[in-house]
Motif scaffolding. Structure first.
Motif, PDB file in Angstrom:
ATOM      1  N   UNK A 224      51.214  48.972  45.788  1.00 10.33           N
ATOM      2  CA  UNK A 224      50.796  49.099  44.388  1.00 10.33           C
ATOM      3  C   UNK A 224      50.442  47.733  43.798  1.00 10.33           C
ATOM      4  N   UNK A 225      49.305  47.724  43.093  1.00 10.04           N
ATOM      5  CA  UNK A 225      48.851  46.529  42.375  1.00 10.04           C
ATOM      6  C   UNK A 225      48.774  46.881  40.897  1.00 10.04           C
ATOM      7  N   UNK A 226      49.471  46.134  40.068  1.00 11.04           N
ATOM      8  CA  UNK A 226      49.355  46.327  38.626  1.00 11.04           C
ATOM      9  C   UNK A 226      48.248  45.422  38.101  1.00 11.04           C
ATOM     10  N   UNK A 227      47.599  45.859  37.022  1.00 11.57           N
ATOM     11  CA  UNK A 227      46.531  45.036  36.470  1.00 11.57           C
ATOM     12  C   UNK A 227      46.496  45.141  34.950  1.00 11.57           C
ATOM     13  N   UNK A 228      45.945  44.112  34.349  1.00 13.76           N
ATOM     14  CA  UNK A 228      45.768  44.072  32.902  1.00 13.76           C
ATOM     15  C   UNK A 228      44.433  43.418  32.607  1.00 13.76           C
ATOM     16  N   UNK A 243      40.097  38.374  30.069  1.00 14.76           N
ATOM     17  CA  UNK A 243      41.253  37.937  30.852  1.00 14.76           C
ATOM     18  C   UNK A 243      41.629  39.073  31.792  1.00 14.76           C
ATOM     19  N   UNK A 244      41.686  38.765  33.080  1.00 13.05           N
ATOM     20  CA  UNK A 244      41.946  39.778  34.112  1.00 13.05           C
ATOM     21  C   UNK A 244      43.128  39.303  34.953  1.00 13.05           C
ATOM     22  N   UNK A 245      44.213  40.089  34.962  1.00  9.37           N
ATOM     23  CA  UNK A 245      45.413  39.749  35.722  1.00  9.37           C
ATOM     24  C   UNK A 245      45.713  40.844  36.741  1.00  9.37           C
ATOM     25  N   UNK A 246      46.159  40.428  37.915  1.00 14.55           N
ATOM     26  CA  UNK A 246      46.579  41.381  38.944  1.00 14.55           C
ATOM     27  C   UNK A 246      47.863  40.870  39.584  1.00 14.55           C
ATOM     28  N   UNK A 247      48.660  41.827  40.087  1.00 17.11           N
ATOM     29  CA  UNK A 247      49.900  41.446  40.768  1.00 17.11           C
ATOM     30  C   UNK A 247      50.272  42.510  41.790  1.00 17.11           C
TER      31      UNK A 247
END
Length: 361
Positions: A224-228, A243-247
């Protein structure tokens, strides 16, 4: 004499692809506040593995099909009485190749309509939409299964172009859309009913400075990858911020890209990290060129210079060439960061009518 040696062809291919990425990317450095000792040598194998692992989660047939068919889904909802949003996303793709000032009148035409709980046309609620191979568009069917307070779209295996369902149609899953007072939620499933992606888009800000916020995840279990995503438009003076974040928590991987698009330049702060491994990029590009600094562990690793005379040059910290492995990894890093430009279009395009927003092109 053959001047097109394999090495020159390889360099040319790399530089051409890198130039294409940089046409959409310009990077601004962020300060390193770490108190720990970070490795200053690029671990190409580990970095390549990180990017491949996370990218694979986004590359499932269901997610790719959903992203490709988003505009068609939106058009189907609009046919029930909604307004099709035509966000001028090409201003992000064109970058410094065309002065962004040329797009200001389009940005200035943004109108945010009032939010309504029944933004999904009432006559569409509970309906399942399927692809019509005769009209090449989605249409409402008598199929059951859609949420009573939303709609369902069947998603399909794509054809060789990657933009339309292959024929004969092969179903690979479905996407359910629902709507609250100021937010729209999408959930993407495979044919067996396993949820592969879900996110909620929220509209905020004001009529003169709308802000779209998207929070969600893609993948299952340890993958699983979370994103914002935060996408903002300021009508005065007409700037855009992304602004693009992934984890991927199970892997310890995270990345962040912050873009600022002005009248004539693009700047970006980009960071990719896994444990003590850290890669940053920073710089700015305008129509006349710019400089990008790549850092590993806070130490300069490479410099990328773009100008009207020499085009694109890539050197290591001492001015020499990168190794073939370093070039390839740098290209993959740039391509991953470039996803920040694609994210608004891929995630918002199916929701334009659902969110009851009119952004005329």
């Amino acid at each position: 004499m053959n001047h097109n040696s394999p090495r020159k062809q390889k360099q040319s291919t790399f530089r051409n692809r890198l130039t294409a990425a940089l046409a959409a990317l310009a990077l601004v450095a962020s300060a390193c506040g770490d108190g720990e000792s970070l490795p200053t040598t690029l671990d190409t194998a580990a970095t390549d593995a990180d990017i491949a692992a996370v990218q694979t989660v986004f590359d499932t047939p269901q997610v790719e099909s959903f992203a490709s068919l988003g505009y068609s889904m939106d058009a189907a909802l609009a046919s029930f009485g909604g307004v099709v949003l035509r966000m001028p996303m090409d201003m992000l793709r064109e970058g410094p190749e065309q002065p962004l000032a040329a797009y200001r009148p389009r940005v200035a035409s943004v109108i945010v309509a009032g939010t309504m709980a029944d933004a999904i046309p009432v006559t569409a609620l509970g309906k399942t939409f399927a692809w019509n191979i005769t009209t090449d568009e989605y249409e409402a069917t008598a199929r059951t299964g859609a949420p009573a307070n939303g709609v369902r779209f069947i998603i399909y295996q794509l054809d060789v172009t990657g933009y339309a369902p292959a024929e004969p149609l092969v179903e690979v899953g479905y996407a359910d859309f629902t709507r609250s007072s100021n937010a729209g939620t999408v959930a993407v499933y495979n044919s067996g009913g396993t949820k592969l992606m879900e996110y909620t888009a929220t509209v905020g800000g004001t009529a003169s400075a709308p802000v779209f916020s998207v929070d969600g995840f893609v993948g299952t279990g340890a993958s699983r990858v979370t994103f914002n995503l935060v996408f903002g438009v300021s009508l005065s003076p007409g700037n855009i911020s992304v602004t693009w974040r992934t984890e991927m928590a199970a892997r310890g991987f995270s990345s962040r890209v912050s873009l600022a698009l002005g009248e004539s330049s693009i700047t970006i702060g980009a960071l990719m990290r896994n444990g003590v491994r850290k890669v940053e990029m920073g710089g700015s590009i305008s129509a006349s060129g710019g400089t990008i600094v790549v850092k590993v562990g806070g130490k300069v690793f490479a410099n990328i210079v773009v100008n009207e005379v020499d085009g694109l040059t890539v050197t290591n910290a001492t001015g020499g060439p990168l190794s073939a492995a370093e070039e390839a990894t740098l290209e993959r890093i740039l391509e991953w960061f470039e996803a920040a430009f694609e994210a608004p279009d891929a995630l918002l395009s199916p929701l334009y009518t659902l969110m009851d927003i009119d952004l005329p092109a």
